[in-house]
Motif scaffolding. Sequence first.
Motif, mmCIF file in Angstrom:
data_model
loop_
_atom_site.group_PDB
_atom_site.id
_atom_site.type_symbol
_atom_site.label_atom_id
_atom_site.label_comp_id
_atom_site.label_asym_id
_atom_site.label_seq_id
_atom_site.Cartn_x
_atom_site.Cartn_y
_atom_site.Cartn_z
ATOM 1 N N MET A 1 2.104 6.251 0.172
ATOM 2 C CA MET A 1 2.203 6.606 1.589
ATOM 3 C C MET A 1 3.638 6.486 2.051
ATOM 4 O O MET A 1 4.364 5.603 1.628
ATOM 5 N N LYS A 2 4.023 7.390 2.938
ATOM 6 C CA LYS A 2 5.379 7.370 3.471
ATOM 7 C C LYS A 2 5.636 6.074 4.225
ATOM 8 O O LYS A 2 4.841 5.649 5.056
ATOM 9 N N LYS A 3 6.773 5.461 3.932
ATOM 10 C CA LYS A 3 7.126 4.187 4.558
ATOM 11 C C LYS A 3 7.918 4.439 5.829
ATOM 12 O O LYS A 3 8.814 5.286 5.873
ATOM 13 N N ILE A 11 3.720 -8.365 6.263
ATOM 14 C CA ILE A 11 2.617 -8.495 5.332
ATOM 15 C C ILE A 11 2.649 -9.879 4.713
ATOM 16 O O ILE A 11 3.684 -10.337 4.253
ATOM 17 N N ALA A 12 1.528 -10.544 4.722
ATOM 18 C CA ALA A 12 1.446 -11.850 4.067
ATOM 19 C C ALA A 12 1.397 -11.639 2.569
ATOM 20 O O ALA A 12 0.653 -10.815 2.071
ATOM 21 N N VAL A 13 2.217 -12.383 1.839
ATOM 22 C CA VAL A 13 2.272 -12.256 0.392
ATOM 23 C C VAL A 13 1.332 -13.275 -0.232
ATOM 24 O O VAL A 13 1.463 -14.469 -0.012
ATOM 25 N N MET A 223 -3.879 5.880 -1.352
ATOM 26 C CA MET A 223 -4.121 4.451 -1.548
ATOM 27 C C MET A 223 -5.590 4.087 -1.321
ATOM 28 O O MET A 223 -6.014 3.836 -0.198
ATOM 29 N N ILE A 224 -6.376 4.061 -2.405
ATOM 30 C CA ILE A 224 -7.792 3.686 -2.294
ATOM 31 C C ILE A 224 -8.202 2.702 -3.401
ATOM 32 O O ILE A 224 -9.390 2.550 -3.678
ATOM 33 N N ILE A 301 -2.398 -1.622 4.222
ATOM 34 C CA ILE A 301 -1.100 -2.077 3.724
ATOM 35 C C ILE A 301 -1.273 -3.467 3.107
ATOM 36 O O ILE A 301 -1.506 -4.440 3.805
ATOM 37 N N HIS A 302 -1.163 -3.524 1.794
ATOM 38 C CA HIS A 302 -1.340 -4.807 1.105
ATOM 39 C C HIS A 302 0.010 -5.376 0.677
ATOM 40 O O HIS A 302 1.071 -4.767 0.867
ATOM 41 N N GLU A 303 -0.025 -6.558 0.059
ATOM 42 C CA GLU A 303 1.202 -7.296 -0.224
ATOM 43 C C GLU A 303 2.093 -6.651 -1.282
ATOM 44 O O GLU A 303 3.268 -7.016 -1.409
#
Length: 347
Positions: A1-3, A11-13, A223-224, A301-303
Amino acid sequence: MKKLLIPLFSIAVLASCGASKVSDSAPKSSTVAKGDKAFLAAYKTITADDLKKNLYVIASDEMEGRDTGSPGQKRAGEYMINYYKSLGISYPKALGSYYQKVPSDFMKKRGGGNLPDSENILAFIEGSEKPEEIVVVSAHYDHVGVKNGVVYNGADDDGSGTVGVMEIAKAFQSAKKAGNGPKRSILFLHVTGEEHGLFGSEYYTENPVFPLANTVVDLNIDMIGRDDLANRGKQYVYVIGSEMLSSQLKVINEAANKRTNNLELNYKYDDPSDPDRLYYRSDHYNFAKNNVPVAFFFDGIHEDYHKPTDDVEKIDYPLLQKRAQLVFATAWEIANRAERIVVDKKQ
């Protein structure tokens, strides 16, 4: 995905990504109509093992992060094309090959810097009754390449969507071989340049192989294969944009979900005014702005988003399977229903 150039949230790591336990992903016989044996047979061909097999190639170090126009991205594209050839799925006749060139100059004029020429990859199954009406299933196959000697493999972003489209194509082709091909045509569209500015999908919609007026829907997968912090361990997927242009698309998608894996459909980002602006940040938007109904399937949006740690070992393959099956079930209904879905809303 475009940032986004400016991060809108942190984002929590976490130390690890726990894959959630899932049950058999085939729909229960009681939920499938007697006349739907063709659907069920095709649906079952989408497997976690096949998704994993393809993703371990697409997101391998050999592909060097699949940056737009890079040798690694071209190798990934060759692998995808050979896969389609092995299934007997060809390309649009009007295109003459699986490749739609996206010129460097096109991207440069839109802020793409010195990106080299690249290609969208198109595979196509012609409809049996309404071949002029096109259902698009899309995903971008580029990622961000190599930085400071480290490969950013992009297993989730968007290797997961790429292999999802490949498996959905296999399912439709298996139905066709069994004499139950889709009534409408299906275009499996792998676009380039998404990470740099949605360039491949913009190029396609400005230079469509099939008229956009005949394009029924774009089901976009970006992103799936993972879960985000807010949904850790849940059986869910974010769905974005499904009721922006059509009053029917969301209804169809929800019905397809209920008859199959019954995931939690999360509409948190289903608002153009949402501060994270996810509706505008993947390739479906270039179809939506041309009045084509869209649904964007996304895991959040994941770490490991846009980090070198977005690797194949962290993908939840059973959940990836369920999400790909949902997109297939939605596409199946749209491709085979008597009337094309309506466009009765404005953004």
